[in-house]
Design a protein around this motif. Structure first.
Motif, short mmCIF file in Angstrom:
data_model
loop_
_atom_site.label_atom_id
_atom_site.label_comp_id
_atom_site.label_asym_id
_atom_site.label_seq_id
_atom_site.Cartn_x
_atom_site.Cartn_y
_atom_site.Cartn_z
N UNK A 1 58.02 29.84 46.24
CA UNK A 1 57.69 30.47 44.97
C UNK A 1 57.61 29.46 43.84
N UNK A 2 58.48 28.46 43.87
CA UNK A 2 58.43 27.39 42.85
C UNK A 2 57.14 26.60 42.96
N UNK A 3 56.76 26.25 44.20
CA UNK A 3 55.50 25.51 44.39
C UNK A 3 54.30 26.34 43.93
N UNK A 4 54.32 27.61 44.23
CA UNK A 4 53.21 28.49 43.85
C UNK A 4 53.11 28.60 42.33
N UNK A 5 54.26 28.67 41.67
CA UNK A 5 54.26 28.76 40.19
C UNK A 5 53.73 27.48 39.57
N UNK A 6 54.15 26.32 40.10
CA UNK A 6 53.77 25.03 39.51
C UNK A 6 52.33 24.65 39.84
N UNK A 7 51.90 24.93 41.07
CA UNK A 7 50.58 24.48 41.51
C UNK A 7 49.47 25.48 41.22
N UNK A 8 49.79 26.78 41.37
CA UNK A 8 48.75 27.80 41.21
C UNK A 8 48.95 28.69 40.00
N UNK A 9 50.07 28.49 39.29
CA UNK A 9 50.42 29.35 38.15
C UNK A 9 50.40 30.84 38.54
N UNK A 10 50.90 31.11 39.74
CA UNK A 10 50.95 32.49 40.23
C UNK A 10 52.40 32.92 40.41
N UNK A 11 52.68 34.17 40.01
CA UNK A 11 54.02 34.72 40.19
C UNK A 11 54.25 35.06 41.66
N UNK A 12 55.51 35.01 42.06
CA UNK A 12 55.92 35.48 43.38
C UNK A 12 56.91 36.62 43.20
N UNK A 13 56.54 37.78 43.68
CA UNK A 13 57.43 38.93 43.65
C UNK A 13 58.16 39.00 44.99
N UNK B 1 53.57 46.79 41.52
CA UNK B 1 53.80 45.74 40.51
C UNK B 1 53.13 44.44 40.90
N UNK B 2 53.26 44.04 42.16
CA UNK B 2 52.66 42.78 42.59
C UNK B 2 51.14 42.83 42.45
N UNK B 3 50.54 44.00 42.74
CA UNK B 3 49.09 44.14 42.60
C UNK B 3 48.68 44.16 41.13
N UNK B 4 49.51 44.84 40.31
CA UNK B 4 49.21 44.92 38.87
C UNK B 4 49.21 43.54 38.23
N UNK B 5 50.14 42.68 38.67
CA UNK B 5 50.27 41.34 38.08
C UNK B 5 49.58 40.27 38.92
N UNK B 6 48.86 40.71 39.98
CA UNK B 6 48.17 39.78 40.89
C UNK B 6 49.13 38.69 41.38
N UNK B 7 50.32 39.14 41.75
CA UNK B 7 51.36 38.22 42.20
C UNK B 7 51.38 38.16 43.72
N UNK B 8 51.91 37.06 44.24
CA UNK B 8 52.13 36.95 45.68
C UNK B 8 53.35 37.81 46.03
#
Length: 438
Positions: free
Chosen positions: A98-110, A70-77
């Motif tokens: 995970x919050x910083x990653x979402x706000x700064x990089x727009x990347x999901x954290x699994x 799932x993390x690879x499919x969604x390119x998530x951390x």
């Protein structure tokens, strides 16, 4: 060493479980009903929506592999934690990152949490705000029923996904991938009987199968062609362990439930099968014997009045001799009770009586039934007009025993099965007879 040689050496040093691990959702075996393109969750994931999930299933069914895919499919951390080693502080740090990653990089954290059922309430509460705000996509894996182990607040924010144990055909697909990796058919190193035993020993667990294959292929890599291990050789090499069973886990409750329901359903074959499963897993034989005593009264009762005696004798025998011989006694009691006629009439009578007492509370005992031990009691009329049944030819006389307010209550209704049929006929015969003289 050139780049290709280094890459090949690195690959060869990896455990087989990593080499064979599926890289995407379509390569995961055995969960097509849940994750396949035709399933609702499969369609949801393939359309780009990733909810927080609790994956519930037996060991070795692909829960960790699914989270990685799932993390690879969604390119998530991807963050992997084990509930046993992770405290509230570590969870809070992962959530804030995970919050910083979402706000700064727009990347999901699994966040994958193995054995999530081991989290206490405080640890689960730490995760709630991060999951709710989307800072973390929680993927929790558990072998225990989540509704028993996780609090309602966390469950309400996750979707529960049930993984099934792998079928034999799924396990054979894994064998085929191992054969491709080692460039050697399994039939070249194991007899046909040993291969079948290996699949049975794996018990739907891909991890157990892959670890076994790695041991077998490495052990036999230098053997001559045509020299194959038989079943006993393989068992000795793998040190095959007993069936997985934890007396404090859901399996404990599932097996005893299936055991009792099989006896209640008059299926001695199924009952003794579940008995063998429990004993093989190390269940306490005293626990089983006590449950059989309860069943003898609850589900058989007066349909065969001997059942309770057999069950009690079984407990005494098991306490006296223990295992392994006590298993023979448990098998005797189990098959006897499963083969008895069934009735829960006395149990239902008790429930009806409890309900009647709850409704009517402390109704006065009829005067003719009260104890007349003292002169005052006799002066008050206690015991007066009581008819002694043994003074009548049939040992029965038509008189009321219930309080006046509930004198017509019908609580015990014998069935037409087993000895209870005789009881029913006798009670009907008494009630329909004309009153007799002393």
């Amino acid at each position: 060493m050139d780049l290709f040689s280094a890459s090949a050496a690195s690959l060869s040093s990896q455990p087989l479980s990593e080499i064979l691990r599926p890289k995407n959702l379509d390569e995961i075996f055995g969960q097509e009903k849940t994750l396949g393109p035709q399933s609702k969750l499969g369609q949801m994931l393939r359309k780009g929506y990733l909810p927080s999930l609790i994956i519930w299933g037996p060991p070795g069914t692909g829960k960790t592999t699914f989270a990685l895919a799932l993390s690879q499919h969604f390119q998530a951390h991807f963050v992997n934690l084990n509930a046993v080693d992770s405290g509230a502080k570590a969870l809070r740090e992962v959530g804030e990152a995970g919050r910083d990653r979402r706000l700064q990089l727009q990347q999901k954290t699994v966040l994958f949490v193995d054995e999530i059922h081991r989290f206490n309430k405080a640890q689960q509460d730490v995760l709630l705000p991060f999951v709710e705000k989307g800072d973390l996509v929680l993927i929790g894996a558990t072998t225990e029923n989540p509704s028993y182990e996780l609090n309602r607040a966390l469950l309400s924010r996750c979707r529960v996904v049930v993984f099934e144990r792998l079928s034999e055909s799924d396990l054979q697909k894994i064998v085929a991938r191992a054969e491709d990796h080692y460039k050697k058919p399994l039939a070249n190193i194991l007899s046909k009987e040993a291969i079948q035993n290996l699949l049975e020993y794996s018990d739907g667990d891909a991890r157990r199968l892959i670890n076994s294959l790695e041991i077998l292929y490495n052990f036999t890599k230098d053997q001559e062609d045509g020299e194959r291990l038989n079943r006993d050789d393989m068992r000795e090499l793998l040190q095959q362990n007993p069936i997985g069973y934890d007396k404090s886990s859901e399996m404990h409750y599932d097996l005893i439930s299936a055991f009792i329901k099989s006896i209640r359903g008059s299926d001695p074959d199924a009952a003794v099968y579940y008995l063998a499963r429990m004993l093989d897993g190390g269940e306490d034989p005293i626990f089983i014997a006590r449950r059989l005593i309860i069943l003898a009264s609850e589900d058989i009762s007066n349909a065969d009045p001997r059942a309770i005696s057999v069950a009690v004798a079984g407990l005494q025998a098991v306490e006296a001799i223990g295992l392994p011989e006590g298993a023979i006694t448990l098998a005797q009691v189990t098959t006897y009770l499963a083969s008895c006629p069934k009735s829960n009439a006395s149990y239902m009578a008790l429930n009806k009586a409890k309900q009647l007492v709850e409704q009517t509370r402390t109704l006065p005992v009829p005067l003719h039934l009260r104890s007349a031990k003292t002169a005052l009691a006799k002066d008050l009329g206690y015991g007066r007009d009581y008819d002694y049944p043994h003074s009548y030819p049939t040992g029965w006389v038509d008189q009321s025993y219930l309080p006046e307010e509930v004198k017509d209550a019908k609580l015990y209704e014998p069935t037409n099965r087993g000895f209870e049929k005789n009881i029913r006929e006798y009670l009907n015969w008494m009630k329909n007879k004309k009153p007799e003289e002393k």
